[in-house]
Structures are given as C-alpha cells and as structure tokens.
Design a protein around this motif. Structure first.
Motif, PDB file in Angstrom:
ATOM      1  N   ALA A  33       0.831  -1.198   0.000  1.00  0.00           N
ATOM      2  CA  ALA A  33       0.000   0.000   0.000  1.00  0.00           C
ATOM      3  C   ALA A  33       0.871   1.256   0.000  1.00  0.00           C
TER       4      ALA A  33
ATOM      5  N   SER B 257       2.522   1.571  -3.473  1.00  0.00           N
ATOM      6  CA  SER B 257       1.504   1.933  -4.458  1.00  0.00           C
ATOM      7  C   SER B 257       1.093   3.392  -4.297  1.00  0.00           C
ATOM      8  N   SER B 258       1.020   3.849  -3.056  1.00  0.00           N
ATOM      9  CA  SER B 258       0.615   5.232  -2.795  1.00  0.00           C
ATOM     10  C   SER B 258       1.690   6.227  -3.208  1.00  0.00           C
ATOM     11  N   ARG B 259       2.924   5.792  -3.218  1.00  0.00           N
ATOM     12  CA  ARG B 259       4.029   6.689  -3.595  1.00  0.00           C
ATOM     13  C   ARG B 259       4.250   6.733  -5.101  1.00  0.00           C
TER      14      ARG B 259
ATOM     15  N   VAL C 117       2.523  10.550   2.090  1.00  0.00           N
ATOM     16  CA  VAL C 117       1.640   9.486   2.573  1.00  0.00           C
ATOM     17  C   VAL C 117       1.311   9.709   4.045  1.00  0.00           C
TER      18      VAL C 117
ATOM     19  N   TYR D 218      -2.849   6.828   2.741  1.00  0.00           N
ATOM     20  CA  TYR D 218      -2.652   5.937   1.612  1.00  0.00           C
ATOM     21  C   TYR D 218      -3.661   6.231   0.506  1.00  0.00           C
ATOM     22  N   ARG D 219      -3.210   6.129  -0.742  1.00  0.00           N
ATOM     23  CA  ARG D 219      -4.148   6.130  -1.867  1.00  0.00           C
ATOM     24  C   ARG D 219      -4.703   4.726  -2.081  1.00  0.00           C
ATOM     25  N   VAL D 220      -3.918   3.721  -1.722  1.00  0.00           N
ATOM     26  CA  VAL D 220      -4.357   2.326  -1.759  1.00  0.00           C
ATOM     27  C   VAL D 220      -4.296   1.810  -0.323  1.00  0.00           C
ATOM     28  N   GLU D 221      -5.418   1.404   0.215  1.00  0.00           N
ATOM     29  CA  GLU D 221      -5.461   1.018   1.617  1.00  0.00           C
ATOM     30  C   GLU D 221      -4.738  -0.307   1.861  1.00  0.00           C
TER      31      GLU D 221
END
Length: 262
Positions: free
Chosen positions: A86, A89-91, A111, A116-119
């Motif tokens: 996560a 992916s968020s970065r 972040v 997070y953009r993806v939990e």
C-alpha cells in the motif's frame, strides 16, 4: 524477532548483506539480474516465504515483473507485506498518456500527511488499482499459507520464476526430509517449462543454530531425523524433478543457486 514458525520479522537476508534495508534494492535481486539477465522483467513470480514483502514488492515495482505472488505462513507478516504494498503503491505516480509509471515519485511524507491512496490489506492488481487499469501498474498479491501443504490454486502457478530465499531450512525443520522432496516436486510442477527456481542456500550449521530451547522446541528432535544436507543433497533431489543448476554465485554471504526446469 523470531516468529512462531522460525524465520524472523522483517527478515530480508543476512544482516551483513548489502541492501538489507527496505529502502535499498535487495542485493540478491541485483545479483540475479546478472546471473540470469531478464529473469524478472515481464515474468510471473512466486516468492515463497515472502516475510514482510520487501522482495515481492521490489520484484514488481523495481524489477518490472508482470505479476508477483507472495506467500508466507505467518498472517502477521503477510499483513506487513500488504502495508508495504500500500505504501509503495501510494508513492507511485500512475502512468499517463505520455508518461510511464514512476515508482517512489511521491515522498513518504506525502503518505504520512495525506494517507494511503491504496489502503493496506487490499490486494492490488492491474484490474483493481484505483490509479490505473493499464498493464504498467504492478500486479502484486499476498497470501498467508503453508505453501508446501496448500492446495490453493491461486498460489499454484504456473510461474516463470519461484524464489526460495532463506526459507528451505524452515521447511526442512518443520516438514522433515519428505517435506523438502514435496517442496521441490511442487516447485517443478508449478514452474513453466524453461522457468527458474532460485534458492538462497542455508548451510547445515545454520540449521544447528536455528534450534533453540525456548522457541519451536520440536526443531531439536526434527533435526536429528534429517538425512538430507543442503550442501550435498539438494542438487540431486532437484534433478530428479527436472530442475538443473544453471547459475550459481558465492558473491553474497549465502550461496545463490538458480535451477532451470527442463
């Protein structure tokens, strides 16, 4: 800290190996790209004993694997691996019409500030990513399972590459000689023709050091029952299943062997 099944929390290889930290490319993966060039790019990979997910995530984000499946017997470590997925992916900056995906584009502070953009605990795939539906987005999944005994088809391949990095000792101590035979047989079955099995060899003296009176006490009795030795037995056992040694290196603290499926 040791887990209930051996191995260690946040284990990424011998501590004296360069690249042990999670923010640095793993030295074993770098070495493998020289031993078998292109071994990861656009390939389907299985990371057995993935621990906290550092190698699995690097395979997808930094070594451009088509898909990565990480498996570990410890659900707590799998949760850590999903959290790292996560984070990475968020970065990442998603691909656009004129730009490819850029990993580690956004700083960690972004972040921490915005979340997070993806939990965590959400499996990320090309079809489920909120950022992109293109083939450029890393495809990573983690599963908690004893891979030797599991019948889960989702972790049975076929794969182009199977990695067993510092994990066979724990399989051997838990499942005895027959467990190692089962593991090698399953690796051969789950590999595509021409695929590769990567083993980071744990020598017999490391088996002896793994036996501790206050942790996994059954290892002491199991050790006495083992007849196979990693330094002398594994090549022959693997050859029985059509896996032939094609590359090897002692550049790092532990020998890295690569076997090709006939």
């Amino acid at each position: 800290m040791a887990t209930n099944w051996g191995n260690y929390t946040d284990y990424t290889g011998p501590s004296r190996a360069p690249g042990s930290a999670t923010h640095v490319l793993d030295a074993r993966l770098i070495l493998l790209t020289t031993l078998v060039p292109g071994n990861f790019t656009a390939k389907t990979c299985l990371d057995v004993g993935c621990n906290a997910g550092n190698v699995s995530n690097q395979l997808a984000f930094d070594f451009h694997a088509a898909s990565v499946t990480g498996v570990d017997i410890d659900p707590k470590l799998v949760a850590q691996a999903e959290k790292l997925l996560a984070l990475r992916s968020s970065r990442a900056r998603p691909p656009t019409g004129d730009s490819q995906l850029i990993v580690d584009y956004y700083p960690v502070s972004a972040v921490l500030t915005h979340g997070y953009r993806v939990e965590p605990n959400r499996k990320v795939s090309r079809t489920s990513s909120p950022a992109s539906t293109t083939s450029d987005w890393p495809c990573v999944q983690f599963f908690s399972a004893d891979w030797v005994a599991s019948a889960n088809r989702a972790i049975s391949g076929p794969f182009d590459v199977i990695l067993a990095l510092s994990v066979i000792k724990w399989i051997h101590l838990e499942h005895l000689d027959e467990g190692v035979r089962t593991f090698f047989r399953k690796c051969a079955t789950c590999l595509r023709s021409g695929g590769h099995l990567v083993i980071e060899l744990q020598t017999w003296d490391s088996y002896e050091k793994a036996v501790r009176p206050n942790h996994s006490p059954h290892f002491s009795e199991n050790l006495k029952q083992l007849t196979y030795r990693p330094e002398t037995s594994f090549d022959g056992l693997l050859a029985e299943h059509g896996l032939r040694l094609c590359a090897s290196s002692t550049e790092l603290p532990r020998r890295i062997n690569v076997y090709r499926k006939d």
